[in-house]
Design an enzyme around this catalytic site. Sequence first.
Site, mmCIF file in Angstrom:
data_model
loop_
_atom_site.group_PDB
_atom_site.id
_atom_site.type_symbol
_atom_site.label_atom_id
_atom_site.label_comp_id
_atom_site.label_asym_id
_atom_site.label_seq_id
_atom_site.Cartn_x
_atom_site.Cartn_y
_atom_site.Cartn_z
ATOM 1 N N THR A 75 0.848 -1.190 0.000
ATOM 2 C CA THR A 75 0.000 0.000 0.000
ATOM 3 C C THR A 75 0.889 1.248 0.000
ATOM 4 O OG1 THR A 75 -0.085 0.386 2.404
ATOM 5 C CG2 THR A 75 -1.556 -1.310 1.506
ATOM 6 N N LYS B 76 6.886 3.371 0.749
ATOM 7 C CA LYS B 76 8.099 4.149 1.041
ATOM 8 C C LYS B 76 8.011 4.945 2.337
ATOM 9 C CE LYS B 76 8.790 5.035 -3.915
ATOM 10 N NZ LYS B 76 7.463 4.561 -4.344
ATOM 11 N N GLU C 9 13.631 -2.942 -0.656
ATOM 12 C CA GLU C 9 14.392 -2.764 -1.891
ATOM 13 C C GLU C 9 13.603 -1.999 -2.949
ATOM 14 O OE1 GLU C 9 17.086 -2.267 -4.019
ATOM 15 O OE2 GLU C 9 17.863 -4.095 -3.087
ATOM 16 N N LEU D 287 15.080 -3.004 -9.322
ATOM 17 C CA LEU D 287 16.537 -2.906 -9.452
ATOM 18 C C LEU D 287 17.217 -3.178 -8.105
ATOM 19 C CD1 LEU D 287 16.878 0.319 -11.648
ATOM 20 C CD2 LEU D 287 17.006 -2.063 -12.387
ATOM 21 N N ASP E 87 8.155 11.959 -4.432
ATOM 22 C CA ASP E 87 8.550 10.558 -4.521
ATOM 23 C C ASP E 87 10.068 10.428 -4.666
ATOM 24 O OD1 ASP E 87 7.650 7.781 -4.681
ATOM 25 O OD2 ASP E 87 8.445 7.844 -6.724
ATOM 26 N N LYS F 216 12.919 8.679 -2.161
ATOM 27 C CA LYS F 216 13.896 7.697 -2.645
ATOM 28 C C LYS F 216 15.323 8.143 -2.334
ATOM 29 C CE LYS F 216 10.995 5.957 -6.428
ATOM 30 N NZ LYS F 216 10.851 5.813 -7.896
#
Length: 811
Positions: free
Chosen positions: A551, A575, A602, A609, A674, A678
């Site tokens: 989610t 995230k 990951e 990746l 986003d 990251k």
Amino acid sequence: MKVMKFGGTSVGSASSILKVKEIVEAVNEPVIVVVSAMGGITDQLLATSKLATQGDYAYEKEYNQIVSRHIETVENLIADPTIRNYVLKQVVTLLDELGNILKGVFLVHDLSQKTSDIIVSYGERLSSLIVSNVIPNTQLFDAREFIKTEKQFGKHIVDFKISNELIKKSFANISTVSIVPGFIAQDLASGEITNLGRGGSDYTASIIAAALDAGILEIWTDVDGFMTADPKIISSAYVIKELSYLEAMELSNFGAKVIYPPTIFPAYHKSIPILIKNTFNPASQGTYISKDKKNGGKSIKGISSISDTCLVTIQGLGMVGIIGVNYRIFKALSKAGISVFMVSQASSENTTSFAVKNEDAELSVKVLKEEFQLELLQGEINDVKSEKDLATVAIVGENMKRTPGIAGKLFGTLGRSGISVIACAQGASETNISFVINSQYLRKALNSIHDSFFLSEYQVLNIFLVGTGTVGGNLLEQIRRQQKTLMEHNGLKLNVVGIADVNNMILNRSGINLDNYPEEMRTKGQPTTPDSLRDEILEMNIFNSVFVDCTASHEISALYADFLSHNISVVAANKIAASSEYESYRHLKEIARKKGVKFLFETNVGAGLPIINTMNALINSGDKILKLQAVLSGTINFIFNTLSEKIPLSKAIAMAKEARFSEPDPRIDLSGTDVIRKLVIISREAGYEINQSDVEKHLFIPDKFFNGSLDNFWDTISELDTEFENKRRELESEGKRYRFVAEMDNGKCRLGLQAVDRNHPFYELEGSNNIIMISTERYNEFPMIIKGYGAGAAVTAAGVFADIISIANIR
């Protein structure tokens, strides 16, 4: 010559007795058949006796049920009316005797041990009489004539010397088939009926086998043999083909109800092998018990457990160095008739703990307080206390002898499962390690150990998945397609035990069928909230489990700490947790480290990746990451790769939405939120303390376009088309392209548009691909580059799947 014993279920009905007949008639040598009472009859006789003692007329109903069952069995078994009437006459005679005794007990309201022993003897006397008239050419023997006991410490103990002589004499001219009632015996001095205890029919058969030097003792029951664990708890438990006498004894003493423990000694003494077979599945190989110890193979043979456990502890510094304390403890318990099945003592001698049944807890404490009354008054002993509702587990195997690491592996497995050991014991023989735990963790402990020591055919990973959208749905389909292959080639069983979405959840400890889970969620799903989901998962308390979050929910990510604290690994496509405040991120990582579970994310960066795993490998091998440069937004990369003379910025953004590369509201992607998450995540994994507020951002869309409604955004975004077309043409003339680059340089983070030329690794980045350059002390002049698909449900699901597989540690 062989001895065969058939248990209560084997002679429990007309159909089962016919199976016994078939098995016995297939034997081509002299055989002695020992039989138990019909299944449940001994318990019913004891219950009927109790009712009669209380003056309760209900005893008559119980007695009549006993009568009816035996008469119906005879009528269903014997077709010949002459033989049937003959047998019925004998059966009714015994039942009338039994009825008269019960009536006497009812009238006097008294039941002595002597009378109780007489009453329960009728179970075997009746069953042996019936069986002897079903199997042709048999001779019925009375075990009272050759199994003799004497009373010692309140118990009936077999006099082997006399019994052996009488057995040899009784069977000097053995017929083809001899039938013997098990369990019952006779007191040597008084001639009164006694018995060998519950399960005593096994013992009867072993005594006879040893006295006659039988070639083999076969115990026929309703299971295929000794199992590696209780199959009611562990579905993957399987039959143990071979055991040594010692292994069988240890498993029996700790709850494996396949064979009565004293049965093993007479057979062991004469080196007579014991074969456990299933009356209802005679083709099964069974379990072969002998003196041979098989070297090699698995370190442990099986796991046994006793769920009814109370731990009694006597503690005090006054016990240290005092000779005879343990003698007094166990003498007092013995006098009270209390059986102890595990003992654990501190090396300093200040504490002795022992395990008894819960029903013996209060009496144990009482007799010990009486025994050590003076020491308690003087303060030499602090307390005698009991702790109920515990369970005892034993791992058994002669291959554990002088094999380093068994205990470490055992307690490590329990620790990773969040199971605390209250007491433990291991003898010098090293064939048994026993420990006491809270009973609520018994199922989890047995499954964890069974899996860890490879007693299961498959290693099991139990999966709870929340979020059944594009990523979650793809993941479930990938698991469904790969389940069989992983079982066959990797010995891994992926067991999806829970699936939840925003509305419903389904939970099934045995596993959910992934072929039709949407329908099952629709028809059988129960309403869910984050709190109810957490509570249900923790209540299930399943071993070797992983929570998978597909989610983007703050509420779901807030559950991670609870799951990790309860030894449930977490795999997150979400995230939010890994990019939250640094202290929260470190807290989750620290819980996972302390609990020995995994917190994996990951796919938070680069979808499928292997970015985070590669960075971790570099750091763990002693390298230091100095700089990170990356294109981490597949959406924005798609937009700038799509821009052309014919496709302006506004259309490229719309195309990204239509291709489902962007969120339904593309401003989420264009805002850089986003990418910031990251960048924060990979910077943290590189070893830097970074928060989102630390990132310097230079967005290419002015702030005014992020205000107002989504419709307003679509109406006005075309205002930027001319500006970006001019920039595109200028860059094209210079042989350059725009890339939205996230960068970390020695702990400083920034993101924004960068123009890169043809020689830059980012120049040829196509479609929605991602790329990262990792500069380290080792990879400095020529940074390491990872490149590939960085968006899409299928590749993200595959990345989550890879994290799940890594938890199972398979290759």
